[in-house]
Scaffold this motif. Structure first.
Motif, PDB file in Angstrom:
ATOM      1  N   ALA A 178       0.842  -1.191   0.000  1.00 26.84           N
ATOM      2  CA  ALA A 178       0.000   0.000   0.000  1.00 26.84           C
ATOM      3  C   ALA A 178       0.881   1.246   0.000  1.00 26.84           C
ATOM      4  O   ALA A 178       1.830   1.351   0.781  1.00 26.84           O
ATOM      5  CB  ALA A 178      -0.921   0.001   1.209  1.00 26.84           C
ATOM      6  N   LEU A 179       0.585   2.179  -0.899  1.00 26.01           N
ATOM      7  CA  LEU A 179       1.386   3.390  -1.043  1.00 26.01           C
ATOM      8  C   LEU A 179       0.488   4.623  -1.006  1.00 26.01           C
ATOM      9  O   LEU A 179      -0.669   4.569  -1.431  1.00 26.01           O
ATOM     10  CB  LEU A 179       2.154   3.377  -2.365  1.00 26.01           C
ATOM     11  N   ILE A 180       1.034   5.713  -0.515  1.00 25.32           N
ATOM     12  CA  ILE A 180       0.297   6.970  -0.467  1.00 25.32           C
ATOM     13  C   ILE A 180       1.094   8.039  -1.204  1.00 25.32           C
ATOM     14  O   ILE A 180       2.267   8.280  -0.897  1.00 25.32           O
ATOM     15  CB  ILE A 180       0.045   7.427   0.982  1.00 25.32           C
ATOM     16  N   CYS A 181       0.465   8.657  -2.171  1.00 25.61           N
ATOM     17  CA  CYS A 181       1.036   9.829  -2.828  1.00 25.61           C
ATOM     18  C   CYS A 181       0.469  11.042  -2.106  1.00 25.61           C
ATOM     19  O   CYS A 181      -0.728  11.332  -2.208  1.00 25.61           O
ATOM     20  CB  CYS A 181       0.667   9.861  -4.309  1.00 25.61           C
ATOM     21  N   ARG A 194      11.407   4.438 -11.364  1.00 26.88           N
ATOM     22  CA  ARG A 194      12.823   4.083 -11.220  1.00 26.88           C
ATOM     23  C   ARG A 194      13.004   2.812 -10.402  1.00 26.88           C
ATOM     24  O   ARG A 194      13.962   2.062 -10.609  1.00 26.88           O
ATOM     25  CB  ARG A 194      13.580   5.240 -10.568  1.00 26.88           C
ATOM     26  N   ALA A 195      12.088   2.555  -9.473  1.00 30.78           N
ATOM     27  CA  ALA A 195      12.177   1.337  -8.666  1.00 30.78           C
ATOM     28  C   ALA A 195      12.022   0.074  -9.509  1.00 30.78           C
ATOM     29  O   ALA A 195      12.412  -1.013  -9.078  1.00 30.78           O
ATOM     30  CB  ALA A 195      11.119   1.358  -7.565  1.00 30.78           C
ATOM     31  N   TYR A 196      11.472   0.219 -10.706  1.00 30.77           N
ATOM     32  CA  TYR A 196      11.340  -0.914 -11.623  1.00 30.77           C
ATOM     33  C   TYR A 196      12.400  -0.878 -12.726  1.00 30.77           C
ATOM     34  O   TYR A 196      12.289  -1.581 -13.726  1.00 30.77           O
ATOM     35  CB  TYR A 196       9.940  -0.929 -12.237  1.00 30.77           C
ATOM     36  N   GLY A 197      13.429  -0.047 -12.535  1.00 27.32           N
ATOM     37  CA  GLY A 197      14.528   0.006 -13.485  1.00 27.32           C
ATOM     38  C   GLY A 197      14.177   0.686 -14.794  1.00 27.32           C
ATOM     39  O   GLY A 197      14.841   0.475 -15.810  1.00 27.32           O
ATOM     40  N   LYS A 198      13.158   1.551 -14.780  1.00 24.57           N
ATOM     41  CA  LYS A 198      12.695   2.198 -16.004  1.00 24.57           C
ATOM     42  C   LYS A 198      13.060   3.679 -16.022  1.00 24.57           C
ATOM     43  O   LYS A 198      13.331   4.293 -14.990  1.00 24.57           O
ATOM     44  CB  LYS A 198      11.167   2.070 -16.126  1.00 24.57           C
ATOM     45  N   THR A 199      13.037   4.238 -17.210  1.00 26.62           N
ATOM     46  CA  THR A 199      13.123   5.681 -17.394  1.00 26.62           C
ATOM     47  C   THR A 199      11.835   6.146 -18.047  1.00 26.62           C
ATOM     48  O   THR A 199      11.161   5.365 -18.726  1.00 26.62           O
ATOM     49  CB  THR A 199      14.353   6.041 -18.254  1.00 26.62           C
ATOM     50  N   ALA A 249      20.461  -0.349  -3.124  1.00 29.98           N
ATOM     51  CA  ALA A 249      19.019  -0.141  -3.330  1.00 29.98           C
ATOM     52  C   ALA A 249      18.256  -0.884  -2.243  1.00 29.98           C
ATOM     53  O   ALA A 249      18.535  -2.063  -1.979  1.00 29.98           O
ATOM     54  CB  ALA A 249      18.599  -0.631  -4.708  1.00 29.98           C
ATOM     55  N   SER A 250      17.298  -0.212  -1.632  1.00 33.51           N
ATOM     56  CA  SER A 250      16.551  -0.842  -0.541  1.00 33.51           C
ATOM     57  C   SER A 250      15.113  -0.360  -0.544  1.00 33.51           C
ATOM     58  O   SER A 250      14.776   0.666  -1.130  1.00 33.51           O
ATOM     59  CB  SER A 250      17.206  -0.529   0.810  1.00 33.51           C
ATOM     60  N   GLY A 251      14.273  -1.127   0.118  1.00 32.71           N
ATOM     61  CA  GLY A 251      12.866  -0.777   0.247  1.00 32.71           C
ATOM     62  C   GLY A 251      12.316  -1.283   1.551  1.00 32.71           C
ATOM     63  O   GLY A 251      12.561  -2.431   1.942  1.00 32.71           O
ATOM     64  N   PHE A 286      19.864   4.377  -2.915  1.00 29.35           N
ATOM     65  CA  PHE A 286      18.538   4.584  -3.494  1.00 29.35           C
ATOM     66  C   PHE A 286      17.544   3.785  -2.676  1.00 29.35           C
ATOM     67  O   PHE A 286      17.621   2.551  -2.604  1.00 29.35           O
ATOM     68  CB  PHE A 286      18.505   4.140  -4.950  1.00 29.35           C
ATOM     69  N   SER A 287      16.612   4.473  -2.036  1.00 32.90           N
ATOM     70  CA  SER A 287      15.629   3.803  -1.185  1.00 32.90           C
ATOM     71  C   SER A 287      14.227   4.187  -1.618  1.00 32.90           C
ATOM     72  O   SER A 287      13.956   5.358  -1.920  1.00 32.90           O
ATOM     73  CB  SER A 287      15.849   4.204   0.279  1.00 32.90           C
ATOM     74  N   SER A 288      13.361   3.196  -1.667  1.00 34.47           N
ATOM     75  CA  SER A 288      11.980   3.441  -2.049  1.00 34.47           C
ATOM     76  C   SER A 288      11.073   2.394  -1.425  1.00 34.47           C
ATOM     77  O   SER A 288      11.387   1.199  -1.469  1.00 34.47           O
ATOM     78  CB  SER A 288      11.829   3.393  -3.576  1.00 34.47           C
ATOM     79  N   PRO A 289       9.949   2.793  -0.838  1.00 27.21           N
ATOM     80  CA  PRO A 289       9.004   1.808  -0.309  1.00 27.21           C
ATOM     81  C   PRO A 289       8.381   0.953  -1.402  1.00 27.21           C
ATOM     82  O   PRO A 289       7.768  -0.078  -1.118  1.00 27.21           O
ATOM     83  CB  PRO A 289       7.945   2.664   0.397  1.00 27.21           C
ATOM     84  N   VAL A 290       8.541   1.369  -2.649  1.00 26.56           N
ATOM     85  CA  VAL A 290       8.013   0.603  -3.777  1.00 26.56           C
ATOM     86  C   VAL A 290       8.780  -0.702  -3.954  1.00 26.56           C
ATOM     87  O   VAL A 290       8.250  -1.695  -4.457  1.00 26.56           O
ATOM     88  CB  VAL A 290       8.083   1.450  -5.061  1.00 26.56           C
ATOM     89  N   ILE A 291      10.031  -0.741  -3.545  1.00 26.43           N
ATOM     90  CA  ILE A 291      10.856  -1.949  -3.681  1.00 26.43           C
ATOM     91  C   ILE A 291      10.442  -2.950  -2.618  1.00 26.43           C
ATOM     92  O   ILE A 291      10.597  -2.703  -1.419  1.00 26.43           O
ATOM     93  CB  ILE A 291      12.352  -1.603  -3.550  1.00 26.43           C
ATOM     94  N   THR A 292       9.935  -4.091  -3.048  1.00 23.94           N
ATOM     95  CA  THR A 292       9.371  -5.061  -2.105  1.00 23.94           C
ATOM     96  C   THR A 292      10.113  -6.386  -2.084  1.00 23.94           C
ATOM     97  O   THR A 292       9.748  -7.280  -1.325  1.00 23.94           O
ATOM     98  CB  THR A 292       7.893  -5.327  -2.441  1.00 23.94           C
ATOM     99  N   SER A 293      11.151  -6.559  -2.914  1.00 22.65           N
ATOM    100  CA  SER A 293      11.899  -7.817  -2.925  1.00 22.65           C
ATOM    101  C   SER A 293      13.356  -7.538  -3.244  1.00 22.65           C
ATOM    102  O   SER A 293      13.694  -6.501  -3.831  1.00 22.65           O
ATOM    103  CB  SER A 293      11.319  -8.795  -3.950  1.00 22.65           C
ATOM    104  N   ASP A 294      14.221  -8.472  -2.868  1.00 21.19           N
ATOM    105  CA  ASP A 294      15.643  -8.317  -3.177  1.00 21.19           C
ATOM    106  C   ASP A 294      15.879  -8.308  -4.687  1.00 21.19           C
ATOM    107  O   ASP A 294      16.769  -7.607  -5.180  1.00 21.19           O
ATOM    108  CB  ASP A 294      16.442  -9.459  -2.536  1.00 21.19           C
TER     109      ASP A 294
END
Length: 372
Positions: A178-181, A194-199, A249-251, A286-294
Motif C-alpha cells: 500500500a502506497l500513499i502519494c 525508477r524502482a522498476y529500473g525504467k526511465t 538499493a533498498s525498500g 537509493f531507497s523506495s518503499p516501492v521496492i518489495t523484494s531483493d
C-alpha cells in the motif's frame, strides 16, 4: 533514436537542405502531424537533457506581427497552449522527410519591440505539467493496484487524453505494498518508475514513454571527422564529481520487518571505476518503499548504476545536426587515434541552417554487474 529512413541518415553526411517548422497547436494532441498555425521561425534551439525533470525544452524566436497574446485563448498565451517543432531534409525531388522534435508548453513569451517585433518563446515538454500538478489531497493505492493503473491515474488527472506507452508488461505488475502519494505527483511517479529500473519522458510524439534505457553498447549513430564525417569540433574532460561505482538499493514499509535490499557494483576488472580498484568504493544509495523484494532491489540498483558508469570522461562536441538523436542514445565518437562508445546526456538541436548541433556525452565502459 527517432525513426528515420536510411536515406535521411546518408544525406546528413553530405550537402543537404535543412528545413524547419513551428506550429502553435491546441494542447493535448499527439502524433507527428498535429493541426495548428504555422509560425515564422527567426531562430532558436531545442534542448534535451537526460538528467532534467523536463527532458526537452525550447527557446525560439518568431515573427511577432499580429501575434502578441492579449487574451487567454490567443495562440501564444501561456495558459496551457503548446507549440510543436520539427526539423527535416528536403530532397532534390522536392520530397521532405520530417523529424518531430516534440510538443512544448508555452511558459514565457517575450517581446522587446512592441507591437509587431519578434516574440521569443520558452517552453518545456509535458513533464512540466506533471511537476506543477501537486496534489491537493493524498491518494492511497492498495497493494493489489497495478503499476500501470497507478501511473495512469496520476498522469491522466493532469492530462486526461494522455497516451502512455510501456515497452513491456511491467505495467501489469502489482505494486505489492500500500502506497500513499501525499503531495508531489512527479516525485512519487519518478520514484515508482525508477524502482522498476525504467526511465520515463514525453517523447517527440507527445506520448509518455516508459522504457528500459537503451543498450549502451549498441551505438545508433557515429560522430566522426574526415570525408563523410559530421564532427565539427570536440573537447574532452575528466572529473570524479558525482561519480558512483556502486548502488545500494533498498525498500522498507510498515508491512515488513526485513527490508528488501541489494548492492550492485561495477565488477568489470578492466573498468577504471571498478569496485575496490584504484577508484575506490563509492556507493550511491537509493531507497523506495516501492521496492518489495531483493530481486526488484537488484533491478533498480542496476538501472541506477548504469546512469552513472562512465561519467569521469565527458566529451563536448559540435556536429552536423541529426534531429533524430535523443538524450540517452548510445553513439560512437571517432576522432584521430580514438573510437569510443558514449551515451548522450545533453543535446542541442538548432532551428536554423547555419548552426551546428552540440552535445555532451559520457564514455560508456563495458558493464559487468556484480554484488557485494
Amino acid at each position: 533514436m527517432r525513426p528515420v529512413s536510411d536515406a535521411f541518415l546518408r544525406t546528413l553526411r553530405g550537402s543537404h537542405r535543412a528545413v524547419f517548422e513551428l506550429r502553435a497547436v491546441a494542447p493535448g494532441q499527439t502524433g507527428v502531424e498535429p493541426s495548428g498555425t504555422v509560425l515564422t521561425i527567426l531562430g532558436g534551439v531545442v534542448d534535451q537533457d537526460a538528467t532534467a525533470v523536463s527532458r526537452s525544452s525550447i527557446d525560439v524566436t518568431v515573427d511577432g506581427t499580429g501575434m502578441w497574446p492579449t487574451r487567454a485563448t490567443d495562440l501564444l498565451a501561456p495558459y496551457g497552449q503548446e507549440i510543436f517543432a520539427r526539423r527535416g531534409i528536403r530532397y532534390g525531388n522536392g520530397v521532405t522527410e520530417w523529424v518531430s522534435l516534440g510538443y512544448f508548453r508555452i511558459d514565457a513569451p517575450e517581446q522587446d519591440q512592441p507591437a509587431d517585433g519578434p516574440i521569443t518563446i520558452s517552453g518545456r515538454d509535458r513533464m512540466a505539467g506533471i511537476e506543477d500538478g501537486k496534489l491537493t489531497a493524498p491518494i492511497q493505492f492498495p497493494a493489489t493496484a497495478t503499476l500501470g493503473a497507478v501511473v495512469d491515474q496520476l498522469v491522466t488527472d493532469v492530462y486526461p487524453a494522455a497516451v502512455i506507452d510501456w515497452d513491456d508488461a511491467t505495467d501489469s505488475e502489482q505494486i505489492g505494498r500500500a502506497l500513499i502519494c501525499e503531495e508531489d505527483r512527479y516525485a512519487f511517479l519518478d520514484e515508482l518508475i525508477r524502482a522498476y529500473g525504467k526511465t520515463w519522458y514525453w517523447d517527440h510524439r507527445g506520448v509518455l514513454v516508459i522504457r528500459t534505457p537503451p543498450d549502451p553498447t549498441s551505438p545508433v549513430w557515429t560522430v566522426d571527422h574526415g570525408e563523410g564525417g559530421v564532427l565539427v569540433s570536440l573537447a574532452r574532460s575528466l572529473s570524479r564529481e558525482g561519480v558512483y561505482n556502486g548502488v545500494v538499493a533498498s525498500g522498507e514499509g510498515a508491512d515488513t520487518t526485513v527490508p528488501a535490499r541489494a548492492v550492485v557494483v561495477d565488477n568489470n576488472p578492466t573498468s577504471p571505476t571498478r569496485w575496490g580498484g584504484p577508484f575506490g568504493k563509492v556507493p550511491k544509495f537509493f531507497s523506495s518503499p516501492v521496492i518489495t523484494s531483493d530481486v526488484q532491489a537488484g533491478i533498480a540498483g542496476a538501472a541506477e548504476l548504469r546512469r552513472t558508469l562512465g561519467l569521469p570522461y565527458n566529451v563536448d562536441f559540435e556536429a552536423v545536426p541529426n534531429p533524430a538523436l535523443e538524450a540517452d542514445d548510445p553513439i560512437r565518437v571517432r576522432y584521430p587515434g580514438r573510437s569510443e562508445a558514449h551515451v548522450l546526456e545533453r543535446l542541442t538541436i538548432p532551428l536554423t541552417a547555419e548552426d551546428a548541433m552540440s552535445g555532451t556525452t559520457r564514455e560508456q565502459t563495458t558493464i559487468i554487474l556484480g554484488s557485494v
